[in-house]
Design a protein around this motif. Structure first.
Motif, PDB file in Angstrom:
ATOM      1  N   VAL A 177      91.409  14.173  54.621  1.00 16.94           N
ATOM      2  CA  VAL A 177      90.063  14.078  54.089  1.00 16.94           C
ATOM      3  C   VAL A 177      89.145  15.367  54.616  1.00 16.94           C
ATOM      4  CG1 VAL A 177      87.974  12.460  54.493  1.00 16.94           C
ATOM      5  CG2 VAL A 177      90.348  11.636  53.768  1.00 16.94           C
ATOM      6  N   THR A 178      89.396  15.686  56.053  1.00 22.15           N
ATOM      7  CA  THR A 178      88.451  16.646  56.718  1.00 22.15           C
ATOM      8  C   THR A 178      88.765  17.998  55.922  1.00 22.15           C
ATOM      9  OG1 THR A 178      88.844  15.563  58.990  1.00 22.15           O
ATOM     10  CG2 THR A 178      88.264  17.837  58.934  1.00 22.15           C
TER      11      THR A 178
ATOM     12  N   TYR B 134      87.053  17.628  52.439  1.00 22.77           N
ATOM     13  CA  TYR B 134      85.445  17.596  52.649  1.00 22.77           C
ATOM     14  C   TYR B 134      84.758  18.913  52.976  1.00 22.77           C
ATOM     15  CZ  TYR B 134      80.927  15.821  53.344  1.00 22.77           C
ATOM     16  OH  TYR B 134      79.609  15.677  53.345  1.00 22.77           O
TER      17      TYR B 134
ATOM     18  N   ALA C  72      91.306  13.815  47.456  1.00 23.29           N
ATOM     19  CA  ALA C  72      89.818  13.994  47.981  1.00 23.29           C
ATOM     20  C   ALA C  72      89.246  15.156  47.306  1.00 23.29           C
ATOM     21  CB  ALA C  72      90.019  14.072  49.445  1.00 23.29           C
TER      22      ALA C  72
ATOM     23  N   ARG D 186      85.767  14.873  45.503  1.00 17.92           N
ATOM     24  CA  ARG D 186      84.526  15.619  46.107  1.00 17.92           C
ATOM     25  C   ARG D 186      83.466  16.172  45.231  1.00 17.92           C
ATOM     26  NH1 ARG D 186      85.889  20.907  49.371  1.00 17.92           N
ATOM     27  NH2 ARG D 186      86.152  21.684  47.383  1.00 17.92           N
TER      28      ARG D 186
ATOM     29  N   ASN E  11      77.981  13.291  57.335  1.00 16.31           N
ATOM     30  CA  ASN E  11      79.389  13.479  56.971  1.00 16.31           C
ATOM     31  C   ASN E  11      80.521  12.671  57.100  1.00 16.31           C
ATOM     32  OD1 ASN E  11      78.407  16.075  55.883  1.00 16.31           O
ATOM     33  ND2 ASN E  11      78.663  17.137  57.798  1.00 16.31           N
ATOM     34  N   ARG E  12      80.585  11.977  58.338  1.00 15.32           N
ATOM     35  CA  ARG E  12      81.371  10.939  58.582  1.00 15.32           C
ATOM     36  C   ARG E  12      81.377   9.861  57.704  1.00 15.32           C
ATOM     37  NH1 ARG E  12      81.422   8.265  64.371  1.00 15.32           N
ATOM     38  NH2 ARG E  12      79.348   7.471  63.553  1.00 15.32           N
TER      39      ARG E  12
ATOM     40  N   MET F 121      82.723  10.675  54.161  1.00 12.37           N
ATOM     41  CA  MET F 121      84.067  11.032  54.065  1.00 12.37           C
ATOM     42  C   MET F 121      84.782   9.493  54.049  1.00 12.37           C
ATOM     43  SD  MET F 121      84.204  14.223  56.966  1.00 12.37           S
ATOM     44  CE  MET F 121      85.957  13.774  57.290  1.00 12.37           C
TER      45      MET F 121
ATOM     46  N   LEU G  59      84.246   8.633  50.158  1.00 12.43           N
ATOM     47  CA  LEU G  59      85.422   9.551  49.659  1.00 12.43           C
ATOM     48  C   LEU G  59      86.727   8.920  49.837  1.00 12.43           C
ATOM     49  CD1 LEU G  59      85.886  12.155  48.289  1.00 12.43           C
ATOM     50  CD2 LEU G  59      85.941  13.055  50.842  1.00 12.43           C
TER      51      LEU G  59
END
Length: 314
Positions: free
Chosen positions: A134-135, A138, A197, A201, A216-217, A220, A224
């Motif tokens: 995911v990181t 994103y 993702a 996105r 953002n966290r 995510m 997401l």
């Protein structure tokens, strides 16, 4: 003169739902369950896996003996064939090994360790792979390129080779086998989550969440990530079967769990030297239990893949 009267407009009577037309609640979860149970082979696999898991969890209460308690073993009962009777009159339906351990009890305890190692490593690998995937999807850019190069590098090597190298450095032990399986498997989940993702996105709800100034966290993991779960479930069902087979292979080769811990791979390895002498049951019955477990998981995973993938829908 004839008077013409115009008919008064009639108001339609409100229609009440008939008793024969029940209210339909079609949620995504119910749709998946309904489509899953339509395949009797998948239902058989699920029932078989539940039965195996129940036997493994309840092994201390269901097993006739604790095969790793020396006080309950008798060396005089070693090597009894299936259906053999001990000096005390106890019948061993699947026979005993060379140390006098009941094969039914040994298989129950072996399933317990194999499923424990596979499930714990699966949970840790999913957690790490999901966060990394995911990181990378994103934020994108150089971070995404760096993470994907690491994932590609790991996936280019066979999983058994990486696990053998890690256990050669770490040594034998249940927790070390779990660590090796986590390092081997996390890349599969990272690539799967990243692929899903990236598609999510670019959708409008992510842009709307950014306009609302959400962190953002939260974007995510609250918006997401839930949309990336279906393919993750399919990969997880396949990887848990691979983890069980990999742990059994490592234990069979002598680098997995120690000999003081029950494992299906160790049980197969213990009877390997006695195959030529005719004591086939020491390796055969644990091997059958291992094959049945992997088949049951694969049947469930194949059906989930068909149900959760819209492209495979008829």
């Amino acid at each position: 003169m004839t008077s013409t009267t115009t008919p008064e407009p009639q108001t339609p009577e409100p229609q009440t739902p008939e008793a024969s037309d029940p209210v339909r609640i079609d949620s995504p979860v119910m749709r998946v369950v309904k489509q899953f149970v339509e395949d009797p082979v998948a239902v058989f696999g699920l029932v078989l896996f539940i039965a195996i898991a129940f036997v493994a969890i309840a092994a201390p209460w269901l097993a006739p003996q604790n095969p790793y308690d020396l006080a309950q073993l008798d060396i005089m009962d070693g090597g009894l064939p299936p259906g053999g009777t001990s000096f005390s009159g106890q019948v061993y339906w699947l026979g005993t090994d060379q140390q006098g351990r009941d094969m039914i009890s040994a298989i129950m305890y072996g399933l317990r360790v194999s499923l424990l190692v596979a499930s714990v490593s699966l949970g840790l690998a999913i957690t790490i792979g999901t966060i990394v995937g995911v990181t990378a999807a994103y934020f994108g850019g150089r971070l995404d390129s760096l993470i994907m190069r690491v994932v590609d590098l790991q996936l280019s090597f066979p999983a058994i080779l990486i696990a053998l190298i890690l256990l050669a450095l770490l040594g034998r032990g249940v927790e070390k086998v779990i660590l090796a399986l986590v390092i081997v498997q996390w890349a599969y989940y990272a690539r799967t989550v990243r692929s899903s993702a990236i598609v999510e996105r670019r959708k409008d709800y992510i842009d709307a969440a950014k306009c609302l100034a959400l962190t953002n966290r939260r974007i995510m993991f609250r918006h997401l990530l839930p949309n990336c779960v279906p393919p993750l479930i399919v990969v997880a069902t396949v990887q848990i079967a691979q983890a069980i087979a990999l742990e059994a292979t490592l234990s069979f080769l002598g680098v997995g769990v120690p000999i003081t811990e029950p494992s299906l791979g160790l049980l197969i390895a213990n009877g390997y030297d006695y195959l030529l002498s005719g004591r086939y049951w020491i390796s055969m019955f644990p091997g059958v239990a291992l094959v049945l477990t992997i088949i049951a998981i694969n049947l469930v995973g194949d059906r989930l893949r068909d149900v959760l993938n819209p492209r495979l829908q008829k």
